[in-house]
Write an enzyme that holds these catalytic residues in place. Structure first.
Site, PDB file in Angstrom:
ATOM      1  N   ASP A 137       1.886   0.673   2.703  1.00  0.00           N
ATOM      2  CA  ASP A 137       1.138   1.546   3.610  1.00  0.00           C
ATOM      3  C   ASP A 137       0.785   0.721   4.864  1.00  0.00           C
ATOM      4  O   ASP A 137       1.606   0.555   5.746  1.00  0.00           O
ATOM      5  CB  ASP A 137      -0.084   2.052   2.832  1.00  0.00           C
ATOM      6  CG  ASP A 137      -0.923   3.054   3.586  1.00  0.00           C
ATOM      7  OD1 ASP A 137      -0.404   3.762   4.442  1.00  0.00           O
ATOM      8  OD2 ASP A 137      -2.142   3.139   3.302  1.00  0.00           O
ATOM      9  N   ASP A 175      -1.441   6.980  -8.130  1.00  0.00           N
ATOM     10  CA  ASP A 175      -2.623   7.683  -8.614  1.00  0.00           C
ATOM     11  C   ASP A 175      -3.523   8.202  -7.497  1.00  0.00           C
ATOM     12  O   ASP A 175      -3.429   7.772  -6.356  1.00  0.00           O
ATOM     13  CB  ASP A 175      -3.474   6.742  -9.463  1.00  0.00           C
ATOM     14  CG  ASP A 175      -4.278   5.776  -8.588  1.00  0.00           C
ATOM     15  OD1 ASP A 175      -3.665   5.092  -7.748  1.00  0.00           O
ATOM     16  OD2 ASP A 175      -5.516   5.726  -8.723  1.00  0.00           O
ATOM     17  N   GLU A 233       7.232  -2.785  -5.740  1.00  0.00           N
ATOM     18  CA  GLU A 233       5.986  -2.139  -5.310  1.00  0.00           C
ATOM     19  C   GLU A 233       6.124  -0.618  -5.359  1.00  0.00           C
ATOM     20  O   GLU A 233       7.238  -0.094  -5.294  1.00  0.00           O
ATOM     21  CB  GLU A 233       5.681  -2.545  -3.857  1.00  0.00           C
ATOM     22  CG  GLU A 233       4.608  -3.607  -3.706  1.00  0.00           C
ATOM     23  CD  GLU A 233       3.195  -3.089  -3.919  1.00  0.00           C
ATOM     24  OE1 GLU A 233       3.000  -2.071  -4.621  1.00  0.00           O
ATOM     25  OE2 GLU A 233       2.274  -3.728  -3.392  1.00  0.00           O
ATOM     26  N   ASP A 234       4.987   0.071  -5.425  1.00  0.00           N
ATOM     27  CA  ASP A 234       5.023   1.532  -5.368  1.00  0.00           C
ATOM     28  C   ASP A 234       5.126   2.035  -3.933  1.00  0.00           C
ATOM     29  O   ASP A 234       5.990   2.830  -3.597  1.00  0.00           O
ATOM     30  CB  ASP A 234       3.810   2.149  -6.085  1.00  0.00           C
ATOM     31  CG  ASP A 234       2.463   1.637  -5.558  1.00  0.00           C
ATOM     32  OD1 ASP A 234       2.432   0.706  -4.719  1.00  0.00           O
ATOM     33  OD2 ASP A 234       1.423   2.180  -5.986  1.00  0.00           O
ATOM     34  N   ARG A 249      -0.712   9.900 -12.247  1.00  0.00           N
ATOM     35  CA  ARG A 249       0.417   8.958 -12.280  1.00  0.00           C
ATOM     36  C   ARG A 249       1.599   9.545 -13.041  1.00  0.00           C
ATOM     37  O   ARG A 249       2.743   9.171 -12.817  1.00  0.00           O
ATOM     38  CB  ARG A 249       0.006   7.645 -12.959  1.00  0.00           C
ATOM     39  CG  ARG A 249      -1.049   6.842 -12.216  1.00  0.00           C
ATOM     40  CD  ARG A 249      -1.209   5.473 -12.866  1.00  0.00           C
ATOM     41  NE  ARG A 249      -2.410   4.774 -12.443  1.00  0.00           N
ATOM     42  CZ  ARG A 249      -2.507   4.016 -11.352  1.00  0.00           C
ATOM     43  NH1 ARG A 249      -1.476   3.866 -10.558  1.00  0.00           N
ATOM     44  NH2 ARG A 249      -3.637   3.405 -11.052  1.00  0.00           N
ATOM     45  N   GLY A 269       0.660   0.860  -9.984  1.00  0.00           N
ATOM     46  CA  GLY A 269       1.422   1.946  -9.346  1.00  0.00           C
ATOM     47  C   GLY A 269       2.918   1.911  -9.543  1.00  0.00           C
ATOM     48  O   GLY A 269       3.573   2.945  -9.500  1.00  0.00           O
ATOM     49  N   PHE A 327      -1.600  11.095   1.857  1.00  0.00           N
ATOM     50  CA  PHE A 327      -1.882  10.370   0.624  1.00  0.00           C
ATOM     51  C   PHE A 327      -1.103  11.029  -0.515  1.00  0.00           C
ATOM     52  O   PHE A 327      -1.338  12.187  -0.852  1.00  0.00           O
ATOM     53  CB  PHE A 327      -3.378  10.350   0.317  1.00  0.00           C
ATOM     54  CG  PHE A 327      -3.715   9.398  -0.783  1.00  0.00           C
ATOM     55  CD1 PHE A 327      -3.875   8.049  -0.528  1.00  0.00           C
ATOM     56  CD2 PHE A 327      -3.845   9.847  -2.096  1.00  0.00           C
ATOM     57  CE1 PHE A 327      -4.154   7.153  -1.548  1.00  0.00           C
ATOM     58  CE2 PHE A 327      -4.123   8.955  -3.125  1.00  0.00           C
ATOM     59  CZ  PHE A 327      -4.284   7.610  -2.853  1.00  0.00           C
TER      60      PHE A 327
HETATM   61  P1  5GP Z   1      -1.536  -1.264   1.896  1.00  0.00           P
HETATM   62  O1  5GP Z   1      -2.196  -2.563   1.617  1.00  0.00           O
HETATM   63  O2  5GP Z   1      -0.071  -1.386   2.274  1.00  0.00           O
HETATM   64  O3  5GP Z   1      -2.298  -0.441   2.911  1.00  0.00           O
HETATM   65  O4  5GP Z   1      -1.652  -0.393   0.603  1.00  0.00           O
HETATM   66  C1  5GP Z   1      -0.897  -0.627  -0.506  1.00  0.00           C
HETATM   67  C2  5GP Z   1      -1.526  -0.048  -1.740  1.00  0.00           C
HETATM   68  O5  5GP Z   1      -2.431   1.020  -1.443  1.00  0.00           O
HETATM   69  C3  5GP Z   1      -0.426   0.545  -2.580  1.00  0.00           C
HETATM   70  O6  5GP Z   1       0.128  -0.420  -3.463  1.00  0.00           O
HETATM   71  C4  5GP Z   1      -1.162   1.668  -3.285  1.00  0.00           C
HETATM   72  O7  5GP Z   1      -1.813   1.161  -4.428  1.00  0.00           O
HETATM   73  C5  5GP Z   1      -2.215   2.111  -2.294  1.00  0.00           C
HETATM   74  N1  5GP Z   1      -1.733   3.263  -1.484  1.00  0.00           N
HETATM   75  C6  5GP Z   1      -1.409   3.273  -0.181  1.00  0.00           C
HETATM   76  N2  5GP Z   1      -1.016   4.506   0.219  1.00  0.00           N
HETATM   77  C7  5GP Z   1      -1.072   5.287  -0.882  1.00  0.00           C
HETATM   78  C8  5GP Z   1      -0.780   6.662  -1.125  1.00  0.00           C
HETATM   79  O8  5GP Z   1      -0.369   7.473  -0.269  1.00  0.00           O
HETATM   80  N3  5GP Z   1      -0.975   7.102  -2.412  1.00  0.00           N
HETATM   81  C9  5GP Z   1      -1.432   6.289  -3.396  1.00  0.00           C
HETATM   82  N4  5GP Z   1      -1.593   6.833  -4.606  1.00  0.00           N
HETATM   83  N5  5GP Z   1      -1.714   4.983  -3.211  1.00  0.00           N
HETATM   84  C10 5GP Z   1      -1.539   4.488  -1.957  1.00  0.00           C
END
Ligand code: 5GP
Length: 184
Positions: free
Chosen positions: A105, A161, A101-102, A167, A46, A154
């Site tokens: 969340d 993606d 990081e992208d 992407r 990402g 999202f």
């Molecule tokens: P976390 O572990 O913080 O819940 O999630 C992190 C990962 O989930 C991010 O690096 C990403 O790959 C994916 N992710 C979380 N929220 C989103 C979102 O709104 N859009 C996308 N495309 N990926 C997300």
């Protein structure tokens, strides 16, 4: 049907992203010097576009490395169970490290990465993320450089993606509900 037909709305425009990444670069230029020779670690897939743009705003000497992470679970939620599919090439012991990081969340993925990296004894460890969704946080994680805070939706584009697609969109957007529904 073009990719753009699937987009419901733009949350952050291409110009706004470019401006903010230049500012993030300036923030990082105020922290690091050539002597630090930090290692920027791009979390794939990402963060690849963010990393490519960010690195070109950095004035200090640095190196780059890449790590491929996979969160179990397809669709729009991460389960917090993380696998390292490709590890760093570099040894980070005693090095100044910036995780790129992208999006943060729930925080589970970053929390896992931070634990994993700390065990390798870096000299310092900071985090730069393009996006953060604070309302979704389940674990508190320190983030040093944040591009934008986004609402609980999202998002796709600029490296992020949905089912490995979108992407390449040059902005951050939200897809039409029927696109998400067709895949889950
Ligand atoms: P976390 O572990 O913080 O819940 O999630 C992190 C990962 O989930 C991010 O690096 C990403 O790959 C994916 N992710 C979380 N929220 C989103 C979102 O709104 N859009 C996308 N495309 N990926 C997300």
């Amino acid at each position: 049907m073009s990719l753009l037909d699937d987009v419901e709305k733009t949350l952050i425009s291409q110009v706004a992203i470019e401006e903010r990444i230049a500012q993030l670069g300036a923030e990082m230029n105020a922290v690091y010097t050539d002597n630090d020779l930090p290692l920027l670690v791009c979390i794939l897939r990402g963060a690849f576009i963010f990393m490519a743009d960010l690195t070109r705003h950095l004035a200090f000497r640095h190196e780059v490395d890449f790590m491929v992470i996979s969160s179990y679970g397809k669709g729009t939620t991460s389960t917090g169970v993380v696998r390292i599919l490709l590890d760093l090439a570099a040894n980070i012991e005693g090095r100044h490290v910036v995780i790129v990081e992208d999006i943060v969340d729930t925080g589970h993925t970053l929390s896992y990465i931070l634990r994993n990296f700390k065990a390798r004894n870096p000299a310092s460890l900071r985090v730069a993320t393009l996006l953060s969704k604070p309302s979704r946080r389940e674990i508190e994680v320190p983030v040093d450089f944040v591009g934008f805070e986004v609402p609980n939706e999202f998002v796709i584009g600029y490296g992020l993606d949905f089912v490995e697609q979108y992407r390449n969109l040059p902005f951050i957007g939200v897809l039409k509900p029927e696109v998400y529904q067709s895949q889950v």
